[in-house]
Design an enzyme around this catalytic site. Sequence first.
Site, PDB file in Angstrom:
ATOM      1  N   ASP A  84      18.480  33.424  42.661  1.00 20.43           N
ATOM      2  CA  ASP A  84      18.056  32.241  43.405  1.00 20.43           C
ATOM      3  C   ASP A  84      16.751  32.534  44.140  1.00 20.43           C
ATOM      4  OD1 ASP A  84      20.345  30.915  42.622  1.00 20.43           O
ATOM      5  OD2 ASP A  84      21.413  31.230  44.504  1.00 20.43           O
TER       6      ASP A  84
ATOM      7  N   ASP B 246      26.832  21.278  32.492  1.00 18.99           N
ATOM      8  CA  ASP B 246      26.825  22.463  33.343  1.00 18.99           C
ATOM      9  C   ASP B 246      28.014  22.397  34.291  1.00 18.99           C
ATOM     10  OD1 ASP B 246      26.263  24.506  35.068  1.00 18.99           O
ATOM     11  OD2 ASP B 246      24.275  23.820  35.604  1.00 18.99           O
TER      12      ASP B 246
ATOM     13  N   SER C  33      17.472  27.899  41.160  1.00 18.36           N
ATOM     14  CA  SER C  33      18.392  28.838  40.527  1.00 18.36           C
ATOM     15  C   SER C  33      17.908  29.029  39.092  1.00 18.36           C
ATOM     16  CB  SER C  33      19.820  28.300  40.520  1.00 18.36           C
ATOM     17  OG  SER C  33      20.346  28.253  41.827  1.00 18.36           O
TER      18      SER C  33
ATOM     19  N   ARG D  42      25.947  14.253  41.974  1.00 12.30           N
ATOM     20  CA  ARG D  42      26.959  15.256  42.305  1.00 12.30           C
ATOM     21  C   ARG D  42      27.824  14.710  43.436  1.00 12.30           C
ATOM     22  NH1 ARG D  42      23.279  20.818  41.863  1.00 12.30           N
ATOM     23  NH2 ARG D  42      22.697  20.521  39.673  1.00 12.30           N
TER      24      ARG D  42
ATOM     25  N   GLN E 275      15.521  17.436  39.641  1.00 14.27           N
ATOM     26  CA  GLN E 275      14.872  18.735  39.492  1.00 14.27           C
ATOM     27  C   GLN E 275      14.141  18.822  38.159  1.00 14.27           C
ATOM     28  OE1 GLN E 275      18.314  21.353  39.899  1.00 14.27           O
ATOM     29  NE2 GLN E 275      18.529  21.558  37.699  1.00 14.27           N
TER      30      GLN E 275
ATOM     31  N   GLU F 255      17.036  27.202  49.649  1.00 14.17           N
ATOM     32  CA  GLU F 255      17.051  27.511  48.219  1.00 14.17           C
ATOM     33  C   GLU F 255      16.265  26.462  47.441  1.00 14.17           C
ATOM     34  OE1 GLU F 255      20.116  27.296  44.523  1.00 14.17           O
ATOM     35  OE2 GLU F 255      20.920  28.211  46.355  1.00 14.17           O
TER      36      GLU F 255
END
Length: 344
Positions: free
Chosen positions: A245, A56, A261, A110, A125, A258
């Site tokens: 979102d 991704d 997504s 990340r 997640q 948030e």
Amino acid sequence: MALIIPKKYHRKLLPETTEVAIKMIKDEFQRRLAKELNLRRVTAPLFVLEGTGINDDLNGVERPVKFPIKTLGDRKAEVVHSLAKWKRMKLGSYGIAPGFGLYTDMNAIRADEELDNLHSLYVDQWDWEKTIEENDRNLKFLKKTVEKIYKVVKECEQLVYETFPHITPRLPEKVTFIHAEELLKKYPGMSVVERETAAAKEFGAIFVIGIGAKLSDGEPHDGRAPDYDDWSTPNEEGFVGLNGDLIFYDNILDRSFELSSMGIRVSPESLLVQLKIKDCEDRAELPFHQSLLKGELPYSIGGGIGQSRLCMFLLQKAHIGEVQASIWPKEQTEQCKEAGIDLL
């Protein structure tokens, strides 16, 4: 986003009890989500080969963590950012019928994240993907799916309250749907985060539709890679976008929060449109993109739901480091400690 230290913050659970609560939430949420969306759990990779187009790209600028593989002649592998494309390929290889899907525990690194209350180097997640029919590629189907996910979040919020009665529910009965262009018009002169916070504070829980396409001010609400979510197809409300979102209002941090997504995935047609918009038409030659363009992959809807973020919100924590172990800048750790925020 700079580090937020809430005034008079009081943790509602000790670290040891927090660990018990985290397991309870994760166990119950994934069980209920799988039942609600007709998903089955599968095993997922931690890394994929560089140059396959599977990883991704998120906003298109984040650098994946890479390492050479000795037995493959030092060919590079990339730690996944998410599994948006991999999941769709798995739907196809397993031949999962429309109306059914899969989910997995996705763990990512990340390295380019700005570390603060909501962002960590470590991302965990539930990545999920569901096969759909071509005629399901519409806003009504997207909204119905969002409402099912929101229902599961609400059930887990109630479970937390029943287990720890001093942690009272905060979410409204229903989620409010609003397009990014409507947000721009409703809150003029505000930044994206300010618009999200204003709307989330007004409604409690919102789903912002249309993430990735340029708005009337010439800028997108937020970045989206061109080859997984469909953000360019016109929808029934007169805007473009079949993605969005899921955002809550967090009264502890006094800002938008948030959680997820998600979106209906690109069709072969919208893939070509979006690659052109992003000036990366060369990606069409990559293996994943070729499979999609040849009609070898099913139509699908999918997304990611933050595990630590869900636990953080439901347990009313001020920092994601209270529900996951990661690395933080020394000054951030010290600031949190002084404020009574225990980072694991």
